[in-house]
Design an enzyme around this catalytic site. Structure first.
Site, PDB file in Angstrom:
ATOM      1  N   CYS B 100      44.282   8.034 -42.294  1.00 38.41           N
ATOM      2  CA  CYS B 100      44.095   7.748 -40.868  1.00 38.41           C
ATOM      3  C   CYS B 100      45.185   8.464 -40.072  1.00 38.41           C
ATOM      4  O   CYS B 100      44.936   9.050 -39.014  1.00 38.41           O
ATOM      5  CB  CYS B 100      44.193   6.250 -40.596  1.00 38.41           C
ATOM      6  SG  CYS B 100      43.102   5.229 -41.585  1.00 38.41           S
ATOM      7  N   CYS B 200      24.285 -20.052 -28.781  1.00 35.94           N
ATOM      8  CA  CYS B 200      25.741 -19.946 -28.622  1.00 35.94           C
ATOM      9  C   CYS B 200      26.176 -20.777 -27.412  1.00 35.94           C
ATOM     10  O   CYS B 200      27.169 -21.495 -27.445  1.00 35.94           O
ATOM     11  CB  CYS B 200      26.157 -18.493 -28.376  1.00 35.94           C
ATOM     12  SG  CYS B 200      25.572 -17.299 -29.581  1.00 35.94           S
ATOM     13  N   HIS B 204      29.302 -23.332 -26.789  1.00 36.29           N
ATOM     14  CA  HIS B 204      30.488 -22.642 -26.286  1.00 36.29           C
ATOM     15  C   HIS B 204      30.516 -22.446 -24.778  1.00 36.29           C
ATOM     16  O   HIS B 204      31.550 -22.080 -24.228  1.00 36.29           O
ATOM     17  CB  HIS B 204      30.648 -21.309 -27.015  1.00 36.29           C
ATOM     18  CG  HIS B 204      30.900 -21.495 -28.491  1.00 36.29           C
ATOM     19  ND1 HIS B 204      32.063 -22.059 -28.969  1.00 36.29           N
ATOM     20  CD2 HIS B 204      30.138 -21.233 -29.581  1.00 36.29           C
ATOM     21  CE1 HIS B 204      32.000 -22.115 -30.296  1.00 36.29           C
ATOM     22  NE2 HIS B 204      30.844 -21.640 -30.699  1.00 36.29           N
ATOM     23  N   CYS B 245      28.329 -19.198 -37.620  1.00 32.27           N
ATOM     24  CA  CYS B 245      27.824 -20.033 -36.529  1.00 32.27           C
ATOM     25  C   CYS B 245      26.303 -20.143 -36.592  1.00 32.27           C
ATOM     26  O   CYS B 245      25.741 -21.222 -36.455  1.00 32.27           O
ATOM     27  CB  CYS B 245      28.230 -19.447 -35.177  1.00 32.27           C
ATOM     28  SG  CYS B 245      29.742 -20.160 -34.507  1.00 32.27           S
TER      29      CYS B 245
END
Lengths: 109, 284, 139
Positions: B100, B200, B204, B245
């Site tokens: 890298c 979601c 949230h 989730c």
């Protein structure tokens, strides 16, 4: 876990004679407790670091006997007296016989 | 009426799973290594103005000890993995004999990168996550094998790249060429999935601050990713969390790296525009 | 909410979860204390402080600190773990304080106990109940 265990220590670079300093240590290690089972239901054998010591110029600061209840990536924080310039030596002892060492010099401010 | 029904149903589910008590986010300030003050609470970006007034980092929903662990790089076990990735950064790999560092130099040169990803890639005409970019470098610049999308090597590398942007505000673009993907992500965010029929947003957006069993529900911000979880003592990537989730709604999940999760990441990241990059953060 | 069969099942599951996991305790903990103190009776109190969170967000990584001004060594036990031993800190000549912090594993809600062996051979003991939570929807 002879490979992959990497010690890290945090020690001030300088101190005055007689100073108290705070030391932190962290070593990457899975600390396999011996309580877990693999996907087939077989017990995974215990493999931990079982002892940690810190010495300064040959005098002991702390000597810790460690059990499987110490978390993954064992962390310690404690205080040391620095009577003079010299070298801290840190040693971790693995169940498999491996010994991991780290040292840090400290100069007088 | 649909909205009311949705809200009632979300509250009902939360009540079933535990006492629906609310606890405010912590009143606390995150100062990294005693020098960098992080933005963990700020005004919601304008595209969210109908839904939220303020946005909060997940850091504010964690306990005192967990919050403290993130404030100092030595105390943060996530930094172990950042150090491991730093070695990889400097190690040549692949048919081109490049690391890298061969192209990018020191990791400091990556400051600011995490904050704007996912972003548009003009050459390939797609929205790219940081993971996709890392693999593009590996494959096309280094001649090395691609990392698994949520593999330890990948997540550690993303954590290294994130770590040099800590304290900078998340600032992902949502318009221009990414607009279509962003809209798709938004749609996914509000789409109920699984046997529990939860989106979601149900947890949230509608219910953050409540306790879901013993857990303090956050806004689901991703500015702290990758996160070191106390639960599994390793770094966890955004898509691995999405998968967890969605699985918990008892649904078949999309795959990490899928177009759906890339779109969702872009949208969720944009909900945190203005919060500081925190990765690698500490969560439960 | 309509009381359908599914909701009733869910509520039942919810009630179990709310009741929480039982307080864990093992006889091995008492044995470990007796082995350390040579059977001497040690009451709570004296020159020792144990700092532990009241609620741990995850039992995998629970920060604790022990300190005692006059201790030669401090034993830490997790009384509800399958094996109660956690650590024994022996302080050397260059220990500036008889104090140390670490991170420990707790198998569930239980008492953490710290016992200091003083330089004069006496003991001091402190204990602290740590509630270990069991996560959110994922568990």
């Amino acid at each position: 876990m002879a490979s992959g265990a990497k010690p890290r220590v945090k020690v001030p670079k300088t101190a005055a004679a007689g100073d108290t300093i705070t030391i932190k240590t962290l070593i990457s290690h899975k600390m396999e407790s011996g309580q877990r089972k693999d996907k087939e239901g077989n017990a995974i054998p215990r493999s931990i670091i079982n002892r940690f010591t810190c010495d300064f110029n040959g005098e002991n600061v702390i000597d810790v006997a460690m059990e499987p209840a110490i978390s993954t990536n064992p962390f310690f924080e404690f205080e040391a007296l620095v009577p003079e310039a010299g070298e801290f030596k840190f040693t971790w002892y693995d169940d498999d016989g491996s010994v991991y060492e780290e040292s840090k010099t400290i100069a007088m401010a | 009426m649909t909205l009311l029904k949705n809200t009632l149903s979300a509250v009902a589910v939360l009540s079933i799973m535990g006492a629906a008590v609310s606890a405010e986010p912590a009143d606390d300030t995150l100062i990294l290594n005693e020098e960098t003050e992080m933005v963990t609470k700020t005004a919601a970006p304008s595209h969210l103005s109908d839904a939220l007034d303020e946005i909060y980092s997940g850091w504010l929903f964690r306990g005192t000890e967990t919050r403290a662990m993130q404030a100092d790089d030595f105390d943060n076990p996530g930094m172990i993995f950042v150090e491991q990735a730093e070695e990889v950064w400097n190690t040549p790999e692949g048919s081109e004999g490049k690391s890298c560092a061969s192209c990018h130099g020191a990791t400091d040169s990556m400051a600011g990168v995490r904050a704007v990803y996912p972003k548009w890639n003009e050459a390939t005409g797609e929205v790219r996550t940081l993971e996709m970019q890392v693999n593009d470098c590996r494959e096309n610049q280094m001649g090395a094998e691609k990392y698994g999308y949520t593999s330890g090597d990948m997540t550690n590398m993303v954590a290294l790249i994130s770590s040099v942007s800590r304290g900078l505000p998340i600032n992902v673009a949502i318009d221009g060429p990414v607009a279509e993907t962003w809209e798709k992500g938004k749609e996914l965010y509000y789409t109920r999935t699984g046997q529990l029929e939860l989106s979601c947003a149900n947890c949230h957006e509608d219910s953050y601050g409540m306790m879901i069993r013993a857990d303090h529900l956050s806004q689901g911000q991703i500015n702290g990713f990758p996160v070191y979880r106390l639960k599994n003592t390793k770094l966890n990537s955004v898509h691995a969390r999405f998968k967890g989730c969605v699985r918990d709604t008892r649904a078949e999940t999309y795959n990490p790296g899928s177009p759906e999760f890339v779109a969702l990441e872009l949208y969720v990241a944009s909900r945190g525009n203005g919060l500081s990059v925190e990765g690698p953060s500490i969560r439960n | 909410m309509e009381l359908t069969r599914r909701n009733a099942l869910l509520m039942g599951a919810g009630a179990l979860v709310v009741a929480g996991i039982p307080f864990r305790v093992s006889a091995a903990g008492e044995d470990a204390i007796a082995a350390f103190t040579g059977g001497a009776d040690v009451a709570d109190g004296g020159d020792i402080t144990l700092t532990a969170p009241e609620i741990a967000e995850n039992g995998n990584t629970v920060p604790i600190e022990v300190s005692s001004e006059g201790a030669a060594e401090i034993l830490v036990l997790a009384m509800g773990n399958p094996t109660p031993g956690v650590a024994n800190f022996k302080f050397g000549k260059l220990a500036a304080s008889r104090a140390a912090s670490t991170r420990i594993r707790l198998a569930g809600t239980q008492d953490v106990v710290a016992i200091a062996k003083m330089n004069d051979g006496t003991f001091a003991k402190a204990s602290s109940t740590v509630k270990v939570t069991i996560g959110g929807c994922g568990g």
